[in-house]
Design an enzyme around this catalytic site. Structure first.
Site, PDB file in Angstrom:
ATOM      1  N   HIS A   1     -13.912   6.189  -2.605  1.00 36.88           N
ATOM      2  CA  HIS A   1     -12.515   5.829  -2.376  1.00 36.88           C
ATOM      3  C   HIS A   1     -12.195   4.452  -2.955  1.00 36.88           C
ATOM      4  CE1 HIS A   1      -8.997   6.127   0.717  1.00 36.88           C
ATOM      5  NE2 HIS A   1      -8.661   5.333  -0.278  1.00 36.88           N
TER       6      HIS A   1
ATOM      7  N   ASP B   1     -12.304   1.793   0.052  1.00 39.93           N
ATOM      8  CA  ASP B   1     -10.844   1.767  -0.123  1.00 39.93           C
ATOM      9  C   ASP B   1     -10.465   0.515  -0.907  1.00 39.93           C
ATOM     10  OD1 ASP B   1      -8.195   2.360  -0.108  1.00 39.93           O
ATOM     11  OD2 ASP B   1      -7.877   2.177   2.043  1.00 39.93           O
TER      12      ASP B   1
ATOM     13  N   ASN C   1      -3.009   7.314  -6.820  1.00 38.64           N
ATOM     14  CA  ASN C   1      -1.717   6.620  -6.747  1.00 38.64           C
ATOM     15  C   ASN C   1      -1.545   5.572  -7.841  1.00 38.64           C
ATOM     16  OD1 ASN C   1      -3.612   4.940  -5.531  1.00 38.64           O
ATOM     17  ND2 ASN C   1      -2.242   4.215  -3.918  1.00 38.64           N
TER      18      ASN C   1
ATOM     19  N   ASP D   1      -3.694   9.950  -1.345  1.00 38.85           N
ATOM     20  CA  ASP D   1      -4.005   8.715  -0.627  1.00 38.85           C
ATOM     21  C   ASP D   1      -2.956   7.623  -0.839  1.00 38.85           C
ATOM     22  OD1 ASP D   1      -5.673   7.034   1.032  1.00 38.85           O
ATOM     23  OD2 ASP D   1      -5.876   5.842  -0.781  1.00 38.85           O
TER      24      ASP D   1
ATOM     25  N   ASN E   1      -3.824  -0.339   5.334  1.00 44.20           N
ATOM     26  CA  ASN E   1      -3.252   0.882   5.872  1.00 44.20           C
ATOM     27  C   ASN E   1      -4.301   2.001   5.846  1.00 44.20           C
ATOM     28  OD1 ASN E   1      -1.445   2.718   6.857  1.00 44.20           O
ATOM     29  ND2 ASN E   1      -0.584   3.212   4.859  1.00 44.20           N
TER      30      ASN E   1
ATOM     31  N   HIS F   1      -9.318   2.261  -5.660  1.00 39.59           N
ATOM     32  CA  HIS F   1      -8.075   2.256  -6.427  1.00 39.59           C
ATOM     33  C   HIS F   1      -8.318   1.414  -7.671  1.00 39.59           C
ATOM     34  CE1 HIS F   1      -5.698   4.073  -3.129  1.00 39.59           C
ATOM     35  NE2 HIS F   1      -6.560   3.443  -2.360  1.00 39.59           N
TER      36      HIS F   1
ATOM     37  N   ARG G   1      -6.238   1.462 -10.247  1.00 42.22           N
ATOM     38  CA  ARG G   1      -4.886   1.033 -10.667  1.00 42.22           C
ATOM     39  C   ARG G   1      -4.487   1.391 -12.092  1.00 42.22           C
ATOM     40  NH1 ARG G   1      -3.543   0.624  -5.516  1.00 42.22           N
ATOM     41  NH2 ARG G   1      -4.184  -1.288  -4.478  1.00 42.22           N
TER      42      ARG G   1
HETATM   43  O1  DOR Z   1      -4.605  -0.360   2.421  1.00 45.30           O
HETATM   44  C1  DOR Z   1      -4.391   0.545   1.642  1.00 45.30           C
HETATM   45  N1  DOR Z   1      -4.160   0.312   0.323  1.00 45.30           N
HETATM   46  N2  DOR Z   1      -4.354   1.803   2.097  1.00 45.30           N
HETATM   47  C2  DOR Z   1      -3.985   2.846   1.335  1.00 45.30           C
HETATM   48  O2  DOR Z   1      -3.980   3.943   1.825  1.00 45.30           O
HETATM   49  C3  DOR Z   1      -3.557   2.626  -0.059  1.00 45.30           C
HETATM   50  C4  DOR Z   1      -4.116   1.385  -0.613  1.00 45.30           C
HETATM   51  C5  DOR Z   1      -3.464   0.947  -1.892  1.00 45.30           C
HETATM   52  O3  DOR Z   1      -3.215   1.778  -2.769  1.00 45.30           O
HETATM   53  O4  DOR Z   1      -3.239  -0.261  -2.061  1.00 45.30           O
HETATM   54 ZN    ZN Z   2      -5.335   5.792   2.345  1.00 45.58          ZN
END
Ligand code: DOR
Ligand code: ZN
Length: 437
Positions: A74, A319, A108, A166, A292, A76, A78
């Protein structure tokens, strides 16, 4: 190229190995692993290295831990679209520094990874610039809008290894039902960000006395738990494959434990910040602790640790959510959620070993073997001959202070800046390259 890792303490849960030994790597694959039982200690330990033409590099791993490369389910990265926060290049650099040899990147981006061309772009860019293996997670719905399913089949063919919206939940239960049905047909997990948006209602921290005191809008634990329960029920209905990401509450742990007992096909992950920090960290409105789902309470931390201990929670993921400094400089309500996690996840998770909650072997399971199992990565997550030579060598005794400014990630957004930690990778081997510190 040949690499010989000598005399390290090898831990590989997938083969039940926990002993001193050597590993021989040939052309990016594990060729042989030799564990030295007590009797063998005096014997010659050398591999037969007949092919003298190819270069041999020897790594002395004496006193260090040698484990299958960490797999982060998990992150990101970007890219495409938010390259000011992170790129595939900088994100995978951070991964390598943190001991990760595989990262699974969330959908995302901009555009959202909701079709095979975006997936192809990520795969190509990762082949060119990624220091470690990058496996894309496709969106569940087009534009992550929760309305129309993506074409999972073509995205799977292009390289998606799971599907997730997500950052946003799939609020429509019928769409989620269909997604789980497809997950069964394609044999890929649906990774669920569990949040009932009508209940979280633009909240920014855990709902309770502290949110009231600070004047910040709260997100009750139930916003997560309602969706955890719904998705478990839908998984029972469809016999799909569900993976619940970033578990933050005691109630979620209990629901997942019960579901597993009933034989539901559900797995779960949490992240270091959910077992290290409580909502108290928000007292001075530090936006670096805005995540989140939000940080919760001591009771939740205890339940998450118990969930990790008893196997309810299968995976520790980061995350990794890098954000630009200016974005995090906004007021707490407005700042984006997320922690740049790749470069601190291992030492933070090792704290569980120090506390006696997990053995190192269990930790390696949660950070490598289990993610490989859940994502069916047959050549990763273990040091079996023939597997990819993804290896992390760790100095468990090395103490250091976190310096966010020195992160290789573009995201310096961490609440752990200045923390003293213990245990750090000294070598990461990925894609036939050796990275050493
Ligand atoms: O804290 C978070 N950041 N939770 C998420 O689910 C998305 C993530 C983000 O894309 O920055
Ligand atoms: Zn999430």
């Amino acid at each position: 190229m040949k690499i010989l890792i000598k005399d390290g303490h090898i831990i590989d849960p997938s083969q039940d190995i926990d002993d001193i030994g050597d590993i021989l790597i040939v052309d990016g694959k594990i060729k042989e692993i030799r564990v030295k039982s007590r009797e063998q200690k005096t014997e010659s330990r050398d591999f037969k290295l007949r092919d003298t033409n190819s270069e041999l590099r020897t790594i002395n791993a004496e006193g260090f831990l040698v484990i299958p490369g960490l797999i982060d389910m998990h992150v990101h990265l970007r890219e495409p679209g938010y390259e000011h926060k992170e790129t595939i290049k900088t994100g995978t650099k951070a991964a390598i520094r943190g001991g990760f040899t595989t990262v699974c990147c969330m959908s995302n981006t901009y555009p959202v990874n909701d079709n095979a061309s975006v997936t192809e772009y990520i795969i190509r860019k990762a082949a060119l610039e990624g220091l470690c293996t990058v496996l894309p997670i496709g969106a569940i719905t087009k534009g992550q809008k929760g309305e129309e399913l993506v074409e999972m089949g073509t995205m799977k063919e292009q390289g998606c290894i799971a599907f997730s919206d997500d950052g946003l939940p799939v609020m429509n239960s019928l769409i989620m039902r269909r997604a789980l049905e497809y997950s069964r047909a394609f044999d890929l997990p649906i990774i669920s960000h569990c949040e009932d948006l009508t209940l979280s209602d633009d909240g920014v921290m855990n709902d309770g006395l502290l949110s009231m005191t600070l004047g910040l809008k709260g997100i009750p634990a139930e916003a997560e738990q309602i969706m955890v329960f719904r998705d478990i029920l839908l998984t029972e209905l469809t016999h799909g494959r569900l993976h619940i990401c970033h578990v933050s509450t005691e109630g979620s742990v209990n629901l997942i434990r019960e579901a597993k007992k009933r034989g539901v096909n559900v797995t779960a992950e949490t992240c270091p910040h959910y077992f290290i920090l409580t909502e108290d960290a928000i007292r001075d409105y530090d936006t670096n602790v805005k995540v989140n789902p939000p940080l919760r309470t001591k009771k939740d931390i205890d339940a998450i640790k118990e969930g990790l201990r008893d196997g309810t929670i299968d995976v520790i993921a980061t995350d990794h959510a890098p954000h630009n400094r200016d974005e995090k400089l906004m007021e707490f309500d407005l700042a984006p959620s997320g922690i740049s996690g790749l470069e601190t996840a291992l030492p933070l998770s090792l704290m569980l070993v120090d506390e006696g909650i997990l053995s190192i072997k269990k930790l390696v399971e949660k950070m490598s073997s289990n993610p490989a199992k859940i994502l069916t990565l047959t050549s990763k997550g273990g040091l079996r001959p023939g597997n990819d030579a993804d290896i992390t060598i760790i100095d468990l005794n090395k103490e250091f202070r976190v310096e966010a400014e020195k992160f290789l990630s573009k995201g310096k957004n961490t609440p752990f800046d200045g923390w003293k930690m213990k245990g750090i990778p000294v070598v990461t081997i990925s894609k036939e390259r050796i990275y050493k510190w």
